[in-house]
Enzyme design. Sequence first.
Site, PDB file in Angstrom:
ATOM      1  N   GLU A   1       4.462  -0.312   1.234  1.00 39.44           N
ATOM      2  CA  GLU A   1       4.653  -0.602  -0.193  1.00 39.44           C
ATOM      3  C   GLU A   1       4.591  -2.093  -0.528  1.00 39.44           C
ATOM      4  O   GLU A   1       4.633  -2.468  -1.685  1.00 39.44           O
ATOM      5  CB  GLU A   1       5.999  -0.065  -0.712  1.00 39.44           C
ATOM      6  CG  GLU A   1       6.209   1.412  -0.548  1.00 39.44           C
ATOM      7  CD  GLU A   1       7.546   1.887  -1.113  1.00 39.44           C
ATOM      8  OE1 GLU A   1       8.272   1.077  -1.741  1.00 39.44           O
ATOM      9  OE2 GLU A   1       7.870   3.071  -0.927  1.00 39.44           O
TER      10      GLU A   1
ATOM     11  N   GLU B   1       0.821  -1.212   0.000  1.00 35.69           N
ATOM     12  CA  GLU B   1       0.000   0.000   0.000  1.00 35.69           C
ATOM     13  C   GLU B   1       0.855   1.263   0.000  1.00 35.69           C
ATOM     14  O   GLU B   1       2.038   1.222   0.298  1.00 35.69           O
ATOM     15  CB  GLU B   1      -0.928   0.025   1.216  1.00 35.69           C
ATOM     16  CG  GLU B   1      -0.277  -0.354   2.537  1.00 35.69           C
ATOM     17  CD  GLU B   1       0.788   0.586   3.029  1.00 35.69           C
ATOM     18  OE1 GLU B   1       0.643   1.819   2.846  1.00 35.69           O
ATOM     19  OE2 GLU B   1       1.774   0.114   3.605  1.00 35.69           O
TER      20      GLU B   1
END
Length: 353
Positions: A319, A176
């Site tokens: 991420e 994310e």
Amino acid sequence: MTDAELAALAATVGPVDESARAATRAALDAKTKPRGSLGRVEELAAQLGAIRGSAAPGRLAAAIVLAAGDHGYAARGVSAYPPEVTGQMLATFAAGGAAIGVLAREAGARLVVVDAGVRTPVAHPDVRSLRLGAGTADATAGPAMSRADALAGIAAGAALAGEVVADGAGIVATGEMGIGNTTASAALCAALLPAEPEDVCGRGTGVDDAGLARKVAAVRDALAANRPDPGDPVGVLAAVGGFELAVLTGVCLGAAAAGAVVLLDGYVTGAAALVAARLAPDAAGRMVASHRSPEPGHALVLADLGLRPLLDLGLRLGEGSGAALALPLVHASLALLADMATFADAGVTDAGA
């Protein structure tokens, strides 16, 4: 997607195969090593066998789904970075220059970058648009999104997961990006666990003491403004969550329904997994926690899901970086099942027989 359609999707997520777990353990015991001598790696292999329903799951391709979205919480000064960084990083992900691009390539994983709702769309052929809007509303003053948007995000994520699995991925990892999303995650966890805001808020991107105090206040205000019902996970997601969290909830559900291994990253993806597990309790058994984040709420989420993280490296990037770093362990456990000789094959005396 309607609530009824979501319930139907959740109902397709069944329990893992415990007979396959036992068979995987037996297969490991037959390998040329003292029983249990590979510790957590053997536990991981047995879990993968249970998820895949086979003591010989084979090598599994991996895809990392990285969903990005902006948050109204950012206006409350909860992050050390300004909101425009979300879109800037989305472009960097697509160009392959961010940490997750490097780590995904190193791990041999496909990276799927998703715009779930950043403020300004990023025009790039390698960014999948699943936009629910130009960032959520400020949840401290009312719902972050509508229930329809939350359901649409879950549906889009589930469909994407199904597509990725159909393309050959047996492991679907989650990642994310979104300025303010550890605040949204903390609000979700505070409502669903439940927990006090102070217990689920950490420093995220590196806020100072004043920033942390603003973050705790924002979570408290969001809960007071919306009074979400913990018995209604979609309602909680809509009230205090984020667009990328909705998509990642769907990714978890869709991957679990398709029989894939769901490899979680850190706190934010853990919050989405918590929503998914509230909707489909058996989904938790199909998840693997890659690492433990320093965010205090993450340990609470992992405990609730019944997951032990593979790594504890102080990672707080997000991420999908922790998931990418854990992938070699996952691949290694599968390789041991596939390639390691048995006592019988090698003609070695099995002292444990």
